[in-house]
Design a protein around this motif. Structure first.
Motif, PDB file in Angstrom:
ATOM      1  N   ILE A  88      -5.121  12.084  -2.817  1.00 43.48           N
ATOM      2  CA  ILE A  88      -4.417  10.806  -2.797  1.00 43.48           C
ATOM      3  C   ILE A  88      -4.438  10.208  -1.390  1.00 43.48           C
ATOM      4  O   ILE A  88      -4.652   9.004  -1.213  1.00 43.48           O
ATOM      5  CB  ILE A  88      -2.966  10.973  -3.281  1.00 43.48           C
ATOM      6  N   ILE A 130      -3.213   3.868  -8.605  1.00 41.34           N
ATOM      7  CA  ILE A 130      -3.987   4.832  -7.828  1.00 41.34           C
ATOM      8  C   ILE A 130      -5.419   4.800  -8.351  1.00 41.34           C
ATOM      9  O   ILE A 130      -5.661   5.094  -9.527  1.00 41.34           O
ATOM     10  CB  ILE A 130      -3.415   6.254  -7.941  1.00 41.34           C
ATOM     11  N   ILE A 158      -6.077   6.536  -0.346  1.00 44.13           N
ATOM     12  CA  ILE A 158      -5.341   5.476   0.358  1.00 44.13           C
ATOM     13  C   ILE A 158      -6.119   5.026   1.591  1.00 44.13           C
ATOM     14  O   ILE A 158      -6.220   3.829   1.874  1.00 44.13           O
ATOM     15  CB  ILE A 158      -3.944   5.973   0.765  1.00 44.13           C
ATOM     16  N   HIS A 185       2.981   1.746 -10.007  1.00 41.02           N
ATOM     17  CA  HIS A 185       1.989   2.076  -8.982  1.00 41.02           C
ATOM     18  C   HIS A 185       0.584   1.945  -9.529  1.00 41.02           C
ATOM     19  O   HIS A 185       0.371   1.863 -10.744  1.00 41.02           O
ATOM     20  CB  HIS A 185       2.212   3.490  -8.437  1.00 41.02           C
ATOM     21  N   THR A 212       0.839  -1.189   0.000  1.00 41.64           N
ATOM     22  CA  THR A 212       0.000   0.000   0.000  1.00 41.64           C
ATOM     23  C   THR A 212       0.881   1.248   0.000  1.00 41.64           C
ATOM     24  O   THR A 212       1.949   1.264   0.616  1.00 41.64           O
ATOM     25  CB  THR A 212      -0.915   0.011   1.245  1.00 41.64           C
ATOM     26  N   ASN A 255      -4.605   1.206  -3.922  1.00 41.03           N
ATOM     27  CA  ASN A 255      -3.653   2.311  -3.956  1.00 41.03           C
ATOM     28  C   ASN A 255      -2.325   1.782  -3.427  1.00 41.03           C
ATOM     29  O   ASN A 255      -2.066   1.782  -2.226  1.00 41.03           O
ATOM     30  CB  ASN A 255      -4.172   3.483  -3.132  1.00 41.03           C
TER      31      ASN A 255
END
Length: 292
Positions: A142, A168, A146, A166, A113, A153
């Protein structure tokens, strides 16, 4: 992708792609001009402790820099536009969808994470350098994503321990989704208040904000984890939405179950893209049902 045989050749192309002089590049890396000149002429290797600075400042993959920064360089393919590297021409293209389905259960301990305080400066740098629609990274957005959706994420680090990709994803409120769909707002207008706990709503809406990997192996692990989430989600009434300017995933988006809502052909001409930037939506149930 272009095949690189030396670090000097790579740096010359990096400067050309980013319209940087040797002095600009030296300043970016906090070294003197003569050092850059010697690197580009392949007269000297980069000190190992400097490799990390180059990776973090240029966002070129660590493995690419490490391969070429050697007494006997390992030839490596790289594309500045997609920021992907490859060790052979056979693995330049995106993998076939069947790869994800066949190997969807393969996991990696290098996935974690997002650690906001540790990762945000790197994510900001990467996203800001990739987006062409005046998007900037809203840190609170962001951070809230998370908190609400840690499963989607995350970052991937390669064997060397450096950033390699990554994912997102934003759990959107219906109102924010409709404004994006109707082109009333863009990414830069999204705020933390536009997000919601997807478990508390009848139709969860997930916005694929940014997903990337530095090579096909990285992309595989990132996308396999991404698809595992939707394979096991209890509420199959979800909607996945996405805005993308990338050319290389045009067909893949359609094959996994998304359809185009609108395209921006004016921006396509401005950015000289093969395909127009587009807004897509759908879900992955038909695609994932092929597992059964």
């Amino acid at each position: 992708m272009k095949k690189y045989n030396s670090i000097g050749e790579l740096f010359i192309d990096y400067r050309a792609f980013n319209t940087l002089s040797q002095s600009d590049f030296a300043s970016e890396l906090n070294v003197d001009l003569r050092t850059v000149q010697r690197w580009e002429k392949d007269l000297t290797l980069i000190k190992s402790e400097k490799e990390e600075d180059i990776v973090l400042n240029t966002l070129m993959p660590y493995q690419l820099i490490h391969n070429l920064n050697a007494a006997v360089p390992i030839p490596t393919f790289y594309d500045f536009k997609t920021r992907k590297y490859s060790l052979s021409s056979q693995t330049n293209a995106l993998p076939k969808l069947e790869w994800y389905l066949d190997q969807i259960n393969v996991e990696s301990t290098n996935l974690r994470t997002i650690d906001f305080d540790f990762d945000i400066k790197h994510l900001e740098h990467f996203i800001d350098s990739q987006k062409k629609d005046d998007t900037y990274v809203n840190q609170e957005l962001i951070k809230e994503a998370i908190r609400l959706l840690p499963e989607l994420n995350f970052v991937f680090t390669g064997k060397s321990g450096y950033y390699a990709g990554h994912c997102i994803v934003l759990p959107l409120k219906e109102e924010a989704y409709l404004k994006l769909k109707n082109q009333e707002i863009s990414n830069k207008h999204l705020r933390a208040s536009d997000l919601v706990n997807y478990k508390n709503i009848e139709r969860p809406i997930f916005y694929r904000y940014d997903i990337t990997g530095d090579c096909n192996d990285s992309i595989f692990y990132v996308m396999a984890k991404f698809f595992r989430f939707f394979r096991t989600i209890e509420n199959k009434n979800y909607l996945m939405v996405s805005y993308t300017e990338r050319d290389d995933n045009y067909d893949l988006n359609l094959q996994i179950g998304l359809h185009i809502v609108w395209e921006d052909k004016e921006l396509q001409n401005t950015l000289n893209l093969e395909y127009p930037p587009r807004f897509l939506e759908g879900n992955f149930e038909e695609f994932l049902n092929k597992l059964n």
